[in-house]
Design a protein around this motif. Structure first.
Motif, PDB file in Angstrom:
ATOM      1  N   GLY A   1      -0.685   4.975   8.145  1.00  0.00           N
ATOM      2  CA  GLY A   1       0.720   4.576   8.082  1.00  0.00           C
ATOM      3  C   GLY A   1       1.524   5.150   9.240  1.00  0.00           C
ATOM      4  O   GLY A   1       2.414   4.488   9.786  1.00  0.00           O
ATOM      5  N   ILE A   2       1.203   6.374   9.635  1.00  0.00           N
ATOM      6  CA  ILE A   2       1.865   6.997  10.793  1.00  0.00           C
ATOM      7  C   ILE A   2       1.537   6.211  12.058  1.00  0.00           C
ATOM      8  O   ILE A   2       2.424   5.926  12.883  1.00  0.00           O
ATOM      9  CB  ILE A   2       1.429   8.478  10.918  1.00  0.00           C
TER      10      ILE A   2
ATOM     11  N   PRO B   1       6.540  16.108   5.303  1.00  0.00           N
ATOM     12  CA  PRO B   1       6.943  17.124   6.274  1.00  0.00           C
ATOM     13  C   PRO B   1       8.278  17.757   5.870  1.00  0.00           C
ATOM     14  O   PRO B   1       9.071  17.129   5.156  1.00  0.00           O
ATOM     15  CB  PRO B   1       7.110  16.342   7.586  1.00  0.00           C
ATOM     16  N   GLU B   2       8.522  18.976   6.344  1.00  0.00           N
ATOM     17  CA  GLU B   2       9.745  19.702   5.969  1.00  0.00           C
ATOM     18  C   GLU B   2      11.012  18.903   6.283  1.00  0.00           C
ATOM     19  O   GLU B   2      11.954  18.885   5.500  1.00  0.00           O
ATOM     20  CB  GLU B   2       9.794  21.067   6.671  1.00  0.00           C
ATOM     21  N   LYS B   3      11.022  18.259   7.428  1.00  0.00           N
ATOM     22  CA  LYS B   3      12.190  17.463   7.833  1.00  0.00           C
ATOM     23  C   LYS B   3      12.515  16.392   6.786  1.00  0.00           C
ATOM     24  O   LYS B   3      13.674  16.156   6.450  1.00  0.00           O
ATOM     25  CB  LYS B   3      11.906  16.820   9.197  1.00  0.00           C
ATOM     26  N   ILE B   4      11.477  15.754   6.262  1.00  0.00           N
ATOM     27  CA  ILE B   4      11.656  14.700   5.266  1.00  0.00           C
ATOM     28  C   ILE B   4      12.052  15.298   3.916  1.00  0.00           C
ATOM     29  O   ILE B   4      12.885  14.737   3.194  1.00  0.00           O
ATOM     30  CB  ILE B   4      10.381  13.843   5.131  1.00  0.00           C
ATOM     31  N   LYS B   5      11.478  16.448   3.577  1.00  0.00           N
ATOM     32  CA  LYS B   5      11.838  17.115   2.316  1.00  0.00           C
ATOM     33  C   LYS B   5      13.328  17.460   2.283  1.00  0.00           C
ATOM     34  O   LYS B   5      13.966  17.375   1.237  1.00  0.00           O
ATOM     35  CB  LYS B   5      11.012  18.385   2.138  1.00  0.00           C
ATOM     36  N   LYS B   6      13.862  17.843   3.436  1.00  0.00           N
ATOM     37  CA  LYS B   6      15.293  18.190   3.503  1.00  0.00           C
ATOM     38  C   LYS B   6      16.167  16.951   3.398  1.00  0.00           C
ATOM     39  O   LYS B   6      17.256  16.975   2.833  1.00  0.00           O
ATOM     40  CB  LYS B   6      15.586  18.928   4.815  1.00  0.00           C
TER      41      LYS B   6
ATOM     42  N   ASN C   1       0.839  -1.200   0.000  1.00  0.00           N
ATOM     43  CA  ASN C   1       0.000   0.000   0.000  1.00  0.00           C
ATOM     44  C   ASN C   1       0.876   1.253   0.000  1.00  0.00           C
ATOM     45  O   ASN C   1       1.564   1.543   0.983  1.00  0.00           O
ATOM     46  CB  ASN C   1      -0.911  -0.035   1.239  1.00  0.00           C
ATOM     47  N   ASP C   2       0.854   2.009  -1.094  1.00  0.00           N
ATOM     48  CA  ASP C   2       1.743   3.167  -1.236  1.00  0.00           C
ATOM     49  C   ASP C   2       1.502   4.247  -0.192  1.00  0.00           C
ATOM     50  O   ASP C   2       2.452   4.817   0.352  1.00  0.00           O
ATOM     51  CB  ASP C   2       1.609   3.774  -2.641  1.00  0.00           C
ATOM     52  N   GLU C   3       0.244   4.559   0.088  1.00  0.00           N
ATOM     53  CA  GLU C   3      -0.046   5.611   1.075  1.00  0.00           C
ATOM     54  C   GLU C   3       0.367   5.172   2.479  1.00  0.00           C
ATOM     55  O   GLU C   3       0.852   5.973   3.269  1.00  0.00           O
ATOM     56  CB  GLU C   3      -1.523   6.007   1.043  1.00  0.00           C
ATOM     57  N   LEU C   4       0.190   3.898   2.777  1.00  0.00           N
ATOM     58  CA  LEU C   4       0.635   3.363   4.065  1.00  0.00           C
ATOM     59  C   LEU C   4       2.154   3.469   4.173  1.00  0.00           C
ATOM     60  O   LEU C   4       2.693   3.847   5.221  1.00  0.00           O
ATOM     61  CB  LEU C   4       0.191   1.903   4.196  1.00  0.00           C
ATOM     62  N   LYS C   5       2.859   3.179   3.066  1.00  0.00           N
ATOM     63  CA  LYS C   5       4.326   3.304   3.038  1.00  0.00           C
ATOM     64  C   LYS C   5       4.756   4.739   3.325  1.00  0.00           C
ATOM     65  O   LYS C   5       5.679   4.974   4.109  1.00  0.00           O
ATOM     66  CB  LYS C   5       4.873   2.914   1.656  1.00  0.00           C
ATOM     67  N   ILE C   6       4.096   5.688   2.682  1.00  0.00           N
ATOM     68  CA  ILE C   6       4.458   7.101   2.889  1.00  0.00           C
ATOM     69  C   ILE C   6       4.282   7.472   4.353  1.00  0.00           C
ATOM     70  O   ILE C   6       5.178   8.053   4.971  1.00  0.00           O
ATOM     71  CB  ILE C   6       3.615   8.023   1.983  1.00  0.00           C
ATOM     72  N   GLY C   7       3.146   7.130   4.927  1.00  0.00           N
ATOM     73  CA  GLY C   7       2.884   7.464   6.332  1.00  0.00           C
ATOM     74  C   GLY C   7       3.873   6.808   7.273  1.00  0.00           C
ATOM     75  O   GLY C   7       4.383   7.441   8.203  1.00  0.00           O
ATOM     76  N   ASN C   8       4.159   5.543   7.014  1.00  0.00           N
ATOM     77  CA  ASN C   8       5.089   4.798   7.863  1.00  0.00           C
ATOM     78  C   ASN C   8       6.493   5.408   7.779  1.00  0.00           C
ATOM     79  O   ASN C   8       7.225   5.459   8.761  1.00  0.00           O
ATOM     80  CB  ASN C   8       5.097   3.336   7.419  1.00  0.00           C
ATOM     81  N   PHE C   9       6.840   5.899   6.595  1.00  0.00           N
ATOM     82  CA  PHE C   9       8.159   6.495   6.385  1.00  0.00           C
ATOM     83  C   PHE C   9       8.282   7.884   7.015  1.00  0.00           C
ATOM     84  O   PHE C   9       9.306   8.216   7.613  1.00  0.00           O
ATOM     85  CB  PHE C   9       8.455   6.582   4.890  1.00  0.00           C
TER      86      PHE C   9
ATOM     87  N   ALA D   1       6.643   9.265   9.528  1.00  0.00           N
ATOM     88  CA  ALA D   1       6.146   9.407  10.903  1.00  0.00           C
ATOM     89  C   ALA D   1       7.127  10.084  11.859  1.00  0.00           C
ATOM     90  O   ALA D   1       6.719  10.864  12.716  1.00  0.00           O
ATOM     91  CB  ALA D   1       5.733   8.045  11.457  1.00  0.00           C
ATOM     92  N   ASP D   2       8.417   9.799  11.725  1.00  0.00           N
ATOM     93  CA  ASP D   2       9.399  10.413  12.631  1.00  0.00           C
ATOM     94  C   ASP D   2       9.538  11.915  12.390  1.00  0.00           C
ATOM     95  O   ASP D   2      10.088  12.629  13.229  1.00  0.00           O
ATOM     96  CB  ASP D   2      10.768   9.735  12.497  1.00  0.00           C
ATOM     97  N   GLY D   3       9.036  12.386  11.260  1.00  0.00           N
ATOM     98  CA  GLY D   3       9.095  13.821  10.958  1.00  0.00           C
ATOM     99  C   GLY D   3       7.856  14.573  11.407  1.00  0.00           C
ATOM    100  O   GLY D   3       7.703  15.764  11.138  1.00  0.00           O
TER     101      GLY D   3
END
Length: 197
Positions: free
Chosen positions: A41-42, A116-121, A13-21, A23-25
């Motif tokens: 996912g979060i 999130p910004e943290k992940i974008k960086k 599940n792509d959206e679940l993957k994004i959320g799981n990835f 989450a720390d941000g």
């Protein structure tokens, strides 16, 4: 667990993957603006982290680490376990690891606006150095640990954890293999529960 495990444990599940990835941000519950499955996912990420932090095998792995790392033990074990997942990837997936990594980077790039910004960086560095694929080698893990130590302004001493990895290589791998079966079962159950809510 670290990035690769969280992505893998989200299944197909792509959206679940994004959320799981991501989450720390994300702090607290500041994710209500995101698509529902990304939010799930979060939540899955947080369940995985809670399970991991309290698991007796993970605690055993942490005890093997040199006392110098103090409260960074958990972060180090997460990274080392991702090494074993990447190294043994063909046992867990039919998709070749580099292909899997490239597909995930594309998924993140295509959904850049919700990150999130943290992940974008972080994302450009992750893609440029192909972190997910390079976890499979000791040199790749050493690069990650050196980078993590720099981010803590050399306080964590995480760069030295490559010594612990080499000293207890087989023991850590045995820990990972046993623990990851428990974690896969937990994630499969939680995914069904979360997606059906």
């Amino acid at each position: 667990m670290n990035f690769l495990a969280h992505i893998y444990l989200s299944g197909n599940n792509d959206e679940l993957k994004i959320g799981n990835f991501i989450a720390d941000g994300i702090v607290g519950n500041k994710y209500k603006h995101l698509p529902i499955t990304v939010q799930k996912g979060i939540k899955l990420h947080r369940k995985i982290d809670s399970f991991t932090d309290t698991h007796p095998i993970v605690r055993k792995s942490k005890k093997r680490l040199h006392p110098r790392y103090r409260h960074y033990n958990g972060v180090i074990i997460d990274i080392l376990y991702d090494h074993y997942l990447a190294k043994n990837w063909s046992k867990y997936s039919d998709i070749e690891l580099n292909t899997y990594a490239q597909q995930f980077y594309t998924l993140l790039t295509d959904n850049h606006e919700i990150l999130p910004e943290k992940i974008k960086k972080l994302l450009p560095y992750m893609i440029k150095d192909n972190w997910l694929y390079n976890y499979r080698t000791i040199e790749g893990i050493e690069t990650v640990l050196i980078g993590m130590n720099k981010r803590t302004k050399n306080i964590s001493k995480m760069n030295l954890a490559i010594e612990d990895l080499q000293l207890y290589y087989t023991d850590f791998e045995d820990d990972f293999t046993t623990f990851f079966e428990d974690l896969r079962n937990l994630s499969s159950e939680q995914t069904k529960i979360i997606l059906n809510k």
